[in-house]
Design a protein around this motif. Structure first.
Motif, PDB file in Angstrom:
ATOM      1  N   UNK A 193       0.827  -1.207   0.000  1.00  0.00           N
ATOM      2  CA  UNK A 193       0.000   0.000   0.000  1.00  0.00           C
ATOM      3  C   UNK A 193       0.864   1.260   0.000  1.00  0.00           C
ATOM      4  N   UNK A 194       1.960   1.221   0.773  1.00  0.00           N
ATOM      5  CA  UNK A 194       2.866   2.359   0.792  1.00  0.00           C
ATOM      6  C   UNK A 194       3.493   2.564  -0.586  1.00  0.00           C
ATOM      7  N   UNK A 195       3.877   1.459  -1.240  1.00  0.00           N
ATOM      8  CA  UNK A 195       4.444   1.552  -2.588  1.00  0.00           C
ATOM      9  C   UNK A 195       3.404   2.072  -3.578  1.00  0.00           C
ATOM     10  N   UNK A 196       2.140   1.639  -3.397  1.00  0.00           N
ATOM     11  CA  UNK A 196       1.064   2.107  -4.277  1.00  0.00           C
ATOM     12  C   UNK A 196       0.876   3.612  -4.121  1.00  0.00           C
ATOM     13  N   UNK A 197       0.926   4.091  -2.882  1.00  0.00           N
ATOM     14  CA  UNK A 197       0.781   5.525  -2.653  1.00  0.00           C
ATOM     15  C   UNK A 197       1.881   6.303  -3.358  1.00  0.00           C
ATOM     16  N   UNK A 198       3.115   5.781  -3.301  1.00  0.00           N
ATOM     17  CA  UNK A 198       4.233   6.434  -3.995  1.00  0.00           C
ATOM     18  C   UNK A 198       3.967   6.487  -5.497  1.00  0.00           C
ATOM     19  N   UNK A 199       3.508   5.364  -6.067  1.00  0.00           N
ATOM     20  CA  UNK A 199       3.249   5.316  -7.503  1.00  0.00           C
ATOM     21  C   UNK A 199       2.122   6.280  -7.902  1.00  0.00           C
ATOM     22  N   UNK A 200       1.057   6.327  -7.067  1.00  0.00           N
ATOM     23  CA  UNK A 200      -0.057   7.225  -7.377  1.00  0.00           C
ATOM     24  C   UNK A 200       0.382   8.688  -7.323  1.00  0.00           C
ATOM     25  N   UNK A 201       1.174   9.028  -6.296  1.00  0.00           N
ATOM     26  CA  UNK A 201       1.645  10.400  -6.191  1.00  0.00           C
ATOM     27  C   UNK A 201       2.637  10.740  -7.300  1.00  0.00           C
ATOM     28  N   UNK A 202       3.407   9.737  -7.719  1.00  0.00           N
ATOM     29  CA  UNK A 202       4.318   9.950  -8.842  1.00  0.00           C
ATOM     30  C   UNK A 202       3.532  10.278 -10.104  1.00  0.00           C
ATOM     31  N   UNK A 203       2.419   9.546 -10.311  1.00  0.00           N
ATOM     32  CA  UNK A 203       1.562   9.808 -11.463  1.00  0.00           C
ATOM     33  C   UNK A 203       0.945  11.202 -11.365  1.00  0.00           C
ATOM     34  N   UNK A 204       0.462  11.562 -10.155  1.00  0.00           N
ATOM     35  CA  UNK A 204      -0.141  12.875  -9.973  1.00  0.00           C
ATOM     36  C   UNK A 204       0.881  13.990 -10.217  1.00  0.00           C
ATOM     37  N   UNK A 205       2.122  13.761  -9.771  1.00  0.00           N
ATOM     38  CA  UNK A 205       3.160  14.768  -9.985  1.00  0.00           C
ATOM     39  C   UNK A 205       3.448  14.966 -11.461  1.00  0.00           C
ATOM     40  N   UNK A 206       3.436  13.861 -12.225  1.00  0.00           N
ATOM     41  CA  UNK A 206       3.688  13.952 -13.664  1.00  0.00           C
ATOM     42  C   UNK A 206       2.572  14.706 -14.374  1.00  0.00           C
ATOM     43  N   UNK A 207       1.360  14.625 -13.794  1.00  0.00           N
ATOM     44  CA  UNK A 207       0.214  15.264 -14.435  1.00  0.00           C
ATOM     45  C   UNK A 207       0.066  16.729 -14.032  1.00  0.00           C
ATOM     46  N   UNK A 209       0.446  20.585 -13.795  1.00  0.00           N
ATOM     47  CA  UNK A 209       0.884  21.593 -14.773  1.00  0.00           C
ATOM     48  C   UNK A 209       1.402  22.859 -14.103  1.00  0.00           C
ATOM     49  N   UNK A 210       0.918  23.135 -12.933  1.00  0.00           N
ATOM     50  CA  UNK A 210       1.389  24.333 -12.239  1.00  0.00           C
ATOM     51  C   UNK A 210       2.574  23.967 -11.369  1.00  0.00           C
ATOM     52  N   UNK A 211       3.578  24.834 -11.343  1.00  0.00           N
ATOM     53  CA  UNK A 211       4.818  24.534 -10.626  1.00  0.00           C
ATOM     54  C   UNK A 211       4.591  24.394  -9.120  1.00  0.00           C
ATOM     55  N   UNK A 212       3.766  25.289  -8.526  1.00  0.00           N
ATOM     56  CA  UNK A 212       3.540  25.201  -7.087  1.00  0.00           C
ATOM     57  C   UNK A 212       2.819  23.919  -6.710  1.00  0.00           C
ATOM     58  N   UNK A 213       1.844  23.503  -7.568  1.00  0.00           N
ATOM     59  CA  UNK A 213       1.122  22.251  -7.315  1.00  0.00           C
ATOM     60  C   UNK A 213       2.063  21.061  -7.454  1.00  0.00           C
ATOM     61  N   UNK A 214       2.927  21.127  -8.461  1.00  0.00           N
ATOM     62  CA  UNK A 214       3.869  20.038  -8.669  1.00  0.00           C
ATOM     63  C   UNK A 214       4.837  19.926  -7.499  1.00  0.00           C
ATOM     64  N   UNK A 215       5.296  21.060  -6.967  1.00  0.00           N
ATOM     65  CA  UNK A 215       6.222  21.038  -5.829  1.00  0.00           C
ATOM     66  C   UNK A 215       5.563  20.422  -4.590  1.00  0.00           C
ATOM     67  N   UNK A 216       4.263  20.754  -4.398  1.00  0.00           N
ATOM     68  CA  UNK A 216       3.539  20.180  -3.260  1.00  0.00           C
ATOM     69  C   UNK A 216       3.425  18.661  -3.402  1.00  0.00           C
ATOM     70  N   UNK A 217       3.154  18.216  -4.647  1.00  0.00           N
ATOM     71  CA  UNK A 217       3.050  16.776  -4.893  1.00  0.00           C
ATOM     72  C   UNK A 217       4.400  16.083  -4.705  1.00  0.00           C
ATOM     73  N   UNK A 218       5.455  16.750  -5.114  1.00  0.00           N
ATOM     74  CA  UNK A 218       6.792  16.170  -4.945  1.00  0.00           C
ATOM     75  C   UNK A 218       7.109  16.000  -3.451  1.00  0.00           C
ATOM     76  N   UNK A 219       6.730  17.018  -2.656  1.00  0.00           N
ATOM     77  CA  UNK A 219       6.950  16.913  -1.204  1.00  0.00           C
ATOM     78  C   UNK A 219       6.128  15.766  -0.609  1.00  0.00           C
ATOM     79  N   UNK A 220       4.879  15.634  -1.079  1.00  0.00           N
ATOM     80  CA  UNK A 220       4.030  14.546  -0.592  1.00  0.00           C
ATOM     81  C   UNK A 220       4.591  13.194  -1.016  1.00  0.00           C
TER      82      UNK A 220
END
Length: 386
Positions: A193-207, A209-220
């Motif tokens: 489940x922890x690995x799945x969360x990483x993969x999901x957040x990785x996908x969200x980060x790739x999607x 478009x805004x830099x501030x949103x992407x930075x927040x996702x990268x931190x998460x």
């Protein structure tokens, strides 16, 4: 067990636009920017497809673990119900055997005291006629036949109780093994489940478009990766703990077998013989449980006596004495709770005793975990004597 299906994030189309006045840009510059944007869109789409494939793969593993947990839980419910039914049958058979044994012993004592054989002969000789003699002979035949039937039923019941005890013990062992599998699966599920969360957040980060949103996702994502590392470390610690317990279960335990009329002072050292536990390969109880520990310390204990709360009547049916007085070397039985508990008495001091036991406070190896205590206040139901 809660079942929660993790849904993968929906892919969305990423549209990159450019600003500027196309009328003021040359055709070749416009075509070049469009081509560059197309390349960026294709690159992001490829990254999203790769991330989604990773999410789908981990989701499949999570679903497989959840299905296995549900299957093992259902099997445990069935086996525990089967064990409860067998326990009731064993208890009834044990009661019948003990009662019948007592009746046969009384008959034997009566025969020795009254001289039944001589009495039977005198009964025939005292007949008033041949018809009366035949009638008395037939009556005696009925008595002998009834005794033979009682002996036959006693033999059949003893054979039946052995088979039911074996079936009951097998069910108990499978349930215990399934709980171990569920513990292992739970650790694996947390990691996946922890690995799945990483993969999901990785996908969200790739999607993003805004830099501030992407930075927040990268931190998460970084936090999720730390959580995944913690889950992996917890799983490794769990496995190491299981190995340590298995090693501890194989270590000989030194015990003091003593009996004293005076309770020892808190700092008193009691000198006595120090027998060591021998690990018997024929011990059929689940390793680490209290029943296994009692069998290890007291090899005379039967192999198919079931859960701890079944031991008193199983031991009685096997011919062992039971009672309410603690003795060194006896098995103490707690019959309350869904499974009960057993331990071997190593010392007696007035109203206080010491025991060695397994699975006390979750410690699945044999040792003296509690020191001196009052068995009556602690709820001991009785003792089985060797």
């Amino acid at each position: 067990m809660k079942k929660k299906l993790l849904a993968t994030l929906l892919l969305s189309t990423v549209i990159l636009t450019s600003a500027g006045n196309v009328l003021a840009v040359k055709a070749n510059d416009t075509d070049s920017k469009i081509a560059a944007q197309d390349n960026k869109i294709r690159e992001i789409a490829n990254q999203q497809a790769s991330a989604q494939a990773q999410v789908d793969e981990i989701q499949a593993k999570v679903d497989e673990i959840i299905a296995e947990q549900a299957s093992l839980t259902a099997e445990n419910d069935r086996l525990q119900a089967e064990s409860q039914a067998l326990s009731a049958e064993i208890q009834k058979l044990a009661g019948d055997i003990v009662s019948r044994d007592e009746a046969l012993k009384k008959q034997a004592r009566s025969a020795q005291t009254d001289g039944s054989a001589t009495s039977y002969i005198n009964t025939i000789l005292d007949s008033k006629s041949i018809v009366d003699a035949i009638s008395r002979i037939n009556a005696m035949r009925e008595i002998v036949a009834a005794n033979n039937r009682m002996l036959g039923q006693q033999k059949a019941d003893k054979e039946a109780i052995v088979e039911k005890q074996k079936s009951n013990q097998e069910a108990i062992n499978v349930v215990e093994a399934n709980w171990k599998k569920l513990d292992d699966a739970s650790q694996e599920l947390n990691t996946q489940k922890a690995a799945l969360k990483v993969a999901q957040l990785n996908l969200a980060a790739e999607k993003a478009t805004a830099e501030d949103e992407k930075q927040a996702l990268i931190a998460e994502k970084a936090a999720a990766e730390a959580a995944a590392q913690a889950a992996a470390a917890a799983q490794a610690a769990y496995r190491a703990q299981q190995v340590a317990v298995a090693q501890q279960q194989q270590q000989p335990v030194v015990m003091n077998m003593v009996a004293s009329a005076v309770a020892p002072a808190p700092t008193e050292t009691v000198a006595a013989a120090t027998p060591q536990i021998s690990y018997d390969a024929n011990n059929t109880y689940p390793v680490g449980q209290c029943t296994w520990g009692a069998k290890q310390v007291a090899p005379w204990v039967g192999n198919y006596w079931g859960n701890a709360n079944q031991w008193l009547y199983s031991a009685s049916a096997a011919g062992f004495r039971t009672g309410s007085t603690p003795q060194v070397g006896a098995v103490a039985v707690w019959a309350s709770g869904p499974y009960g508990h057993v331990a071997v008495v190593t010392a007696v001091n007035g109203s206080q005793i010491k025991v060695v036991e397994s699975n006390y406070a979750g410690n699945q190896y044999v040792s003296d975990f509690r020191g001196w205590f009052n068995p009556a206040a602690d709820g001991v139901s009785g003792y089985i004597y060797p």
